[in-house]
Every structure is written in structure tokens, then in C-alpha cells.
Scaffold this active site. Structure first.
Site, PDB file in Angstrom:
ATOM      1  NE  ARG A 150     -33.974   6.882 -16.939  1.00 14.32           N
ATOM      2  CZ  ARG A 150     -35.023   6.066 -17.068  1.00 14.32           C
ATOM      3  NH1 ARG A 150     -36.015   6.366 -17.886  1.00 14.32           N
ATOM      4  NH2 ARG A 150     -35.086   4.951 -16.378  1.00 14.32           N
TER       5      ARG A 150
ATOM      6  NE  ARG B 146     -30.832   6.830 -23.650  1.00 13.45           N
ATOM      7  CZ  ARG B 146     -31.392   5.620 -23.731  1.00 13.45           C
ATOM      8  NH1 ARG B 146     -31.102   4.820 -24.740  1.00 13.45           N
ATOM      9  NH2 ARG B 146     -32.246   5.226 -22.813  1.00 13.45           N
TER      10      ARG B 146
ATOM     11  NE  ARG C 244     -23.811   7.250 -23.917  1.00 17.75           N
ATOM     12  CZ  ARG C 244     -23.167   6.163 -24.284  1.00 17.75           C
ATOM     13  NH1 ARG C 244     -22.009   6.266 -24.898  1.00 17.75           N
ATOM     14  NH2 ARG C 244     -23.652   4.965 -24.043  1.00 17.75           N
TER      15      ARG C 244
ATOM     16  CG  ASP D 278     -26.564   4.547 -14.053  1.00 18.82           C
ATOM     17  OD1 ASP D 278     -26.565   3.442 -13.480  1.00 18.82           O
ATOM     18  OD2 ASP D 278     -27.371   4.843 -14.948  1.00 18.82           O
TER      19      ASP D 278
ATOM     20  CE1 TYR E 244     -30.784  -2.595 -14.013  1.00 19.60           C
ATOM     21  CE2 TYR E 244     -31.572  -1.380 -12.091  1.00 19.60           C
ATOM     22  CZ  TYR E 244     -31.568  -1.598 -13.462  1.00 19.60           C
ATOM     23  OH  TYR E 244     -32.347  -0.820 -14.276  1.00 19.60           O
TER      24      TYR E 244
END
Length: 361
Positions: free
Chosen positions: A30, A34, A43, A81, A157
Site C-alpha cells: 500500500r 492514503r 482522491r 486493487d 470477498y
């Protein structure tokens, strides 16, 4: 295959091939994300999957940590992703901010809703475009990593409809419908193979398969429902690349939490590198793999909140534990899971600096 600028820093690739290196190459999962203010700025004007699907935006955010930490970080990982594969299979995935599936697979009958054939160039060509664009933009500074999710993690998922603390629905499928579950896992693996091969053709120089929920399975269930399909991916990617005359690239498996299966993975999985979480001592992992694979990891991501003294102490300890016979060999320094959003970018810089210092031969 496109002509790309020559690679100036091959430390990651040498370590992945099992070689001794002057220090450990380092990157973090990652890495583009963020915790970076420049990512949050992008974003503000763009939805998450819009960034994934827009090659220029994906390239920009992939390059952000490389610019910020130039000379300190040894790889870029394409911004994408793991859930683009369920999307390619025809499922809707939203990110607000956690992933959610409005129409999950509730029973095996729902498998009929998935695409029977997936053309990865049509469905995921935007990832390939982003990889080619990023590889050119990197100008050889560091290698570029491509990735996908592992079949069990993606299956979970798709059945759960998002994240879960218990994986009750997904595990119920495995136990109630083992044959249907295995058929779906194999289908997901086939899409992953084509997706990863396409990423290599587009310019990825190392691949990683993320089995984030591997540790949620009992050891025998891991061997039944996760391991064979991860093995299918490793074998399928290598055989397809070889059949097309494309040079093989190293492939990493990060089976988080599956530390009980490290020896099996090293012996039979077909991967070149195994990623480790922070719940195993690196020296023990070294002993278990017996030099058959390189290792990647494994600092607890929460140490990035622990202050510089603790961070330096733990990186030093980790480095000493990973060193084989006192030498840095076949080790890629990383966290034991992805970096979390609240980390101060300067604390990550300190992590990189400490790896440079303490992993050096």
C-alpha cells in the site's frame, strides 16, 4: 513487448532471485495510498476505482512515493486493487470507503451470474495501460511490481459481499459446497493467470499474489482451498510466459497468517518469494524455507506509530534475524502487512533509512 528505459536499480530483482545483495531492497505494501497527502489531494477529485481505471491517474499516484522517497525505496507497485478481478468477472464493487458488493454470491446458483469467459484485455486493459505508462515514467529508477488477489481471498470477498471478521458466509460455502467452491476458485485462478501474464507483457518486472485471508483457514483447509489455487497461478503464469517466449519474472506469494504452511509453500508452491507477516521470527522462517525461496517482510506496520527510537530498534532486530550467516541474502525488506492511513510519511522515511543502515553487508 514495449522497449523500456534500462533499469538502474535491480536490487529487488537480485534479492528475489535468491542472490546476496549489498543491502536489502525495501518497499512497502500500500505504498501509494492514503498516508500520503499528495494521494489524498488526487482522491479529493476522483472516486477510488476511477483512479484505478484512468491510466494517467494510476501512474501519477504510483509515482508519488517514488518521488518523495527517491533513492530510499527500491520498487514501485502499480496502483490498482485486488477487487478488479471480481469486477472483470461481472460483479459490481463499490469503495465507500471499504469495499462492498451490492449483489454478492449467496448460493452456488449465483455463480451463473458471473461471466463464463473473461477477456482480460477488454476488462482489465486499463491496468495494462497504466503499467506501461508507469514503467516508461519511472525511467528505470526502480522496478515495477504488478499484482492480483489470491483465489481464496477474492472468493471470500465475492461471497461475503465485503470485509468480514468471521468469514462466516465464505467458510460455510467451503464446508457445505466444497466441489462448487473449488470450481469457482479454479475459475478465479484462471482469470488471475491471464491478468498477471498481461501485466508482465505490459511491463511489470515482479508479480505479487495477495492472499490476505489465508490465515483465516485451519491448516488442512488452507491446503485444500487456498494452496492448490495459488499453486495453479504460479505454474500457469510461468508456463504461459514460457510458451510465448517471454522471460520469466519473479513471483511473490503473501499468504498472510499462514505461517504454519511456510515449509510447504517453499517446497511446492512454485513461488520465488514468500511474504511474511510479523507473527513469525524471520530466522525461523529462514530455517523453514531451507534456501528454496527468497523472503519478504516483516515489520509490524503499527511500529510506524511507535516513534523513531522504537522503529530503529525493531528494524535493527529484524535485519539481524533475516540475515543468513551474517549476510543479507534473498531478503526484501517490507512491512508484515500494508501501511495504514494514519502514518506520518516522515516516519516511513525513517523506516527506509533504518533498513538501508542495518541491512547493509
Amino acid at each position: 513487448m514495449t522497449d523500456f528505459p534500462p533499469l538502474k536499480n535491480d536490487l529487488l530483482l537480485r534479492a528475489a532471485r535468491g542472490e546476496e545483495t549489498e543491502r536489502a531492497p525495501v518497499w512497502v505494501m500500500r505504498q501509494a495510498g492514503r498516508y500520503l497527502p499528495e494521494f489524498r489531494e488526487v482522491r479529493l477529485g476522483h472516486e477510488f476505482f476511477e483512479i484505478c481505471r484512468t491510466p494517467a491517474l494510476a501512474t501519477e499516484v504510483t509515482l508519488q512515493p517514488i518521488r518523495r522517497y527517491t533513492g530510499l525505496v527500491d520498487a514501485a507497485i502499480i496502483f490498482s486493487d485486488i477487487l478488479v478481478v471480481p469486477q472483470a468477472l461481472g460483479m459490481e464493487v463499490l469503495m465507500n470507503p471499504a469495499p462492498s458488493f451490492p449483489d454478492p454470491l449467496n448460493t452456488p446458483d449465483d455463480i451463473a451470474k458471473l461471466r463464463s469467459e473473461v477477456d482480460v484485455n477488454k476488462e482489465l486493459g486499463y491496468v495494462f495501460e497504466a503499467i506501461t505508462m508507469t514503467r516508461k515514467a519511472l525511467d528505470g529508477e526502480v522496478p515495477l511490481i504488478g499484482f492480483c488477489g489470491a483465489p481464496w481471498t477474492l472468493f471470500a470477498y465475492m461471497v461475503e459481499g465485503g470485509g468480514s471478521k468471521t468469514l462466516q458466509k465464505a467458510k460455510s460455502w467451503l464446508f457445505k459446497y466444497p466441489d462448487e467452491s473449488k470450481a469457482l476458485l479454479a475459475r478465479i485462478a484462471d482469470v488471475c493467470i491471464d491478468f498477471l501474464v498481461g501485466q508482465v507483457k505490459a511491463g511489470a518486472q515482479l508479480l505479487q499474489v495477495f492472499d490476505s485471508w489465508a490465515g483465516e483457514l485451519a491448516p488442512h483447509h488452507f491446503e485444500e482451498f487456498s494452496f492448490p489455487f495459488n499453486q495453479q497461478i504460479a505454474e500457469g503464469v510461468k508456463s504461459k510466459l514460457a510458451a510465448e517466449g517471454i522471460p520469466l519474472v519473479p513471483v511473490t506469494l503473501f499468504a498472510k497468517g499462514a505461517n504454519q504452511s511456510i515449509a510447504l509453500l517453499a517446497e511446492k508452491s512454485g513461488y520465488d518469494v514468500l511474504g511474511l507477516d510479523w507473527c513469525i521470527e524471520p530466522s525461523l522462517a529462514r530455517d523453514l524455507v531451507k534456501g528454496k525461496v527468497a523472503l519478504q517482510g516483516n515489520l509490524d506496520p503499527n511500529l510506524l506509530y511507535g516513534g523513531k527510537v522504537a522503529l530503529e530498534r525493531e528494524v535493527k532486530r529484524m535485519s539481524e534475524s533475516f540475515k543468513a550467516g551474517g549476510k543479507t541474502k534473498a531478503w526484501i525488506a517490507n512491512l508484515g502487512h500494508g501501511i495504514t492511513p494514519g502514518v506520518d510519511p516522515e516516519d516511513l522515511r525513517w523506516f527506509f533509512e533504518c533498513v538501508h543502515k542495518y541491512s547493509a553487508n
